[in-house]
Design an enzyme around this catalytic site. Structure first.
Site, PDB file in Angstrom:
ATOM      1  CG  HIS A   1      -0.109 -17.197  38.259  1.00  0.00           C
ATOM      2  ND1 HIS A   1      -1.397 -16.920  38.730  1.00  0.00           N
ATOM      3  CD2 HIS A   1      -0.628 -18.302  37.489  1.00  0.00           C
ATOM      4  CE1 HIS A   1      -2.407 -17.515  38.221  1.00  0.00           C
ATOM      5  NE2 HIS A   1      -1.764 -18.256  36.981  1.00  0.00           N
TER       6      HIS A   1
ATOM      7  CB  CYS B   1      -3.583 -23.463  39.603  1.00  0.00           C
ATOM      8  SG  CYS B   1      -4.719 -23.692  37.925  1.00  0.00           S
TER       9      CYS B   1
ATOM     10  CG  HIS C   1       0.571 -22.354  35.780  1.00  0.00           C
ATOM     11  ND1 HIS C   1       0.487 -22.547  36.866  1.00  0.00           N
ATOM     12  CD2 HIS C   1      -0.468 -21.905  35.049  1.00  0.00           C
ATOM     13  CE1 HIS C   1      -0.819 -21.874  37.333  1.00  0.00           C
ATOM     14  NE2 HIS C   1      -1.269 -21.415  36.296  1.00  0.00           N
TER      15      HIS C   1
ATOM     16  CG  HIS D   1      -2.081 -17.756  32.421  1.00  0.00           C
ATOM     17  ND1 HIS D   1      -2.604 -18.752  31.893  1.00  0.00           N
ATOM     18  CD2 HIS D   1      -1.904 -18.034  33.785  1.00  0.00           C
ATOM     19  CE1 HIS D   1      -3.018 -19.632  32.572  1.00  0.00           C
ATOM     20  NE2 HIS D   1      -2.610 -18.942  34.100  1.00  0.00           N
TER      21      HIS D   1
ATOM     22  CG  ASP E   1       5.672  -7.970  29.839  1.00  0.00           C
ATOM     23  OD1 ASP E   1       5.177  -8.721  29.557  1.00  0.00           O
ATOM     24  OD2 ASP E   1       6.540  -7.548  29.039  1.00  0.00           O
ATOM     25  CG  HIS E   2       8.854 -10.888  30.032  1.00  0.00           C
ATOM     26  ND1 HIS E   2       8.108 -10.439  29.216  1.00  0.00           N
ATOM     27  CD2 HIS E   2       9.585 -11.789  29.034  1.00  0.00           C
ATOM     28  CE1 HIS E   2       8.266 -10.796  27.800  1.00  0.00           C
ATOM     29  NE2 HIS E   2       8.903 -11.858  27.992  1.00  0.00           N
TER      30      HIS E   2
ATOM     31  CD  GLU F   1      -5.638 -17.325  35.126  1.00  0.00           C
ATOM     32  OE1 GLU F   1      -5.410 -16.681  36.404  1.00  0.00           O
ATOM     33  OE2 GLU F   1      -6.519 -18.512  35.323  1.00  0.00           O
TER      34      GLU F   1
END
Lengths: 136, 136, 136, 136, 136, 136
Positions: A15, A34, A40, A42, A80-81, A125
């Site tokens: 994100h 950010c 980047h 998480h 996810d992913h 996070e």
């Protein structure tokens, strides 16, 4: 006898904290690293908590397998992913802060649960930063 | 000044999700592999939380050693290395779901504590599934 | 839309449970080995939780970097690698039980936050013992 | 068939990194805030690992209850709620760094175990810093 | 360039430490409450570690999805929600201590992996007790 | 007396498993959803372990503050909040699998440490998947 039943899950995503309607300079001032335009990511850890009466027949508030499946359909398969900014429609015009992600997950999950059940979403996070949302 | 004091403990036990008054077929439909007649088991992790005023003399809500001893007497000695269905009287006619175990622990602990203290029981059946009960 | 944002931190410190106005015998009866006059110590793990509205501009309840800095200034720099009884002024005449440390941290943090934000302090004295304080 | 059996334990203690034969200035240069003359402290987490043949009779390398008791006698009773510098004789003239504490624990434990068993000591000073010693 | 790739998994099971060829009295002397004839149980946490060369094409030692599937087939499907003594053939005449379970898992996994890969099995019976087996 | 000293750290990053010299179809066959062209991400948890003699003067194998600073300079500042494929030069032509990231970290760290010290890198891509590299 109201009991809360909680189930953990996780998803990995990329994100970027960013508002399209702000300049790059303002985004950088507010969101710092950010706002990296290359993204980047998480390992998001999620705890979904559902509160309601124990069913006298089964001894369950909700069958954990059902809760697990709703989390899979509504959250894991959707996030996810993925790149949250580019691939998840809820964040097309909404900044994917942990706060906003928790609110989005709350509404996705709430619509699939018996309306008598209260819902709480906890989203990590990182292992040291997390948010909690219980609706209004 | 109400403060909550929490203490963790654990016990290992075998159990089976099952109602004697249901057919095996119905038990299997509802409880799936948790209805295995040969039992399965868990490392139950317990968090007992007690809320009350800080005692001005001691600076304690409750002496943690006293809380630890009550947990040992009421929960660990009663449940650890036991078969919940066969050996713990509270589950003779009560299905030992995580929800029901938490309610049983709540009542066992509550009867030993100063009635001014609020009690909350959190019980992890696995690291990813847990329940919370605060009484009514 | 009230959301809670939580941030973990930690500090290491020595302490002794002790009241100057009690005899050594009475201190020992009440506090046992925690009254060791040569002190013992802990890795205190802290979770600071702040509840408020999501800012519509930023998507934040509070910028985590700001929260992290307040925790560093008010708690880590004040308590880390210190002897709580001898070196932290708040405990000059206050017994440094986990309960009292949480209340002290609450007031130090509260004074630096926007008064509209609710605050909760969770303090782990060991991985198995922790306290929670939300103000009155 | 060599198998390793590991058991966790913990103790809380105060300490100070310090050499009596160095000036305060030199101690401060090398050990920084760890040289605080009023001490600081930790929740030390210990993992004791014992490697040997599985006993064909019992299926054990070592009875975990026996290992638990040796750890209690040699480490927990000797170090818990103590000031390592002032109250633990092994550190009278030995700086209680995590490295040195692990070596001391190794020798205390080794002398109580069957000499055929290999021993490894892992000691967490904080959740993020730990040391491992396997003898020579 | 040998790298080790590790994957965690878990299963819940009931068991009893017991030898059929010993008297109940002798079983009780050696295995204590672990010999409960009604069984007790655990959440077993498993870490499977595979060591080998990094494949220059893929950058993998082993595709984690393949490793995950072997663990599912060989361990989770075979042991999860089972009574190890009564339902898992490997323990028909073998005492299901953590040591023996780890050795059994090692051999089941080893037979499915490329023989060039080294294998290590780590099995947590509780969060505080675990065993490690690397073959001979 | 060789002792191992370990320090944990973490960084968040986006990445994509992908070889530029392969077709999209082949990348997808091998790397599946990890080949998402919009990237996904992780909270990477790192454990750096350094083995050597205890310095008789200090009682340290290595001053943990020095190790912490090298990790910060070589790993955290270089990788945190970055897109590994696009922004970290080591992965310009190297697929950023966990295995390859661990090897890159090993070489970056090794060049800054006393050559007498042995080094081991453990990298968690998720809480359930991790790799370990000790050099050759």
């Amino acid at each position: 006898m109201n009991v809360t039943v909680s189930r953990s899950a996780h998803f990995n995503a990329a994100h970027r904290l960013h508002r399209k309607d702000w300049s790059f300079k303002k985004n950088n001032e507010i969101f710092g690293k950010c706002n990296n335009p290359n993204f980047h990511g998480h390992n998001y850890e999620l705890v979904v908590s559902v509160t309601g009466e124990i069913d006298k027949e089964t001894g369950y508030v909700i069958d954990m397998k059902i809760l697990k499946d709703i989390i899979k359909n509504e959250v894991e398969d959707a996030f996810d992913h993925k790149n949250l900014n580019l691939e998840v429609p809820e964040f097309k015009d909404l900044n994917p802060t942990a706060e906003n992600i928790a609110v989005v997950i709350y509404h996705k999950m709430k619509s699939k649960l018996n309306p008598n059940l209260k819902l709480e979403i906890q989203l990590y996070e990182t292992p040291r930063n997390f948010v909690t949302y219980k609706g209004n």
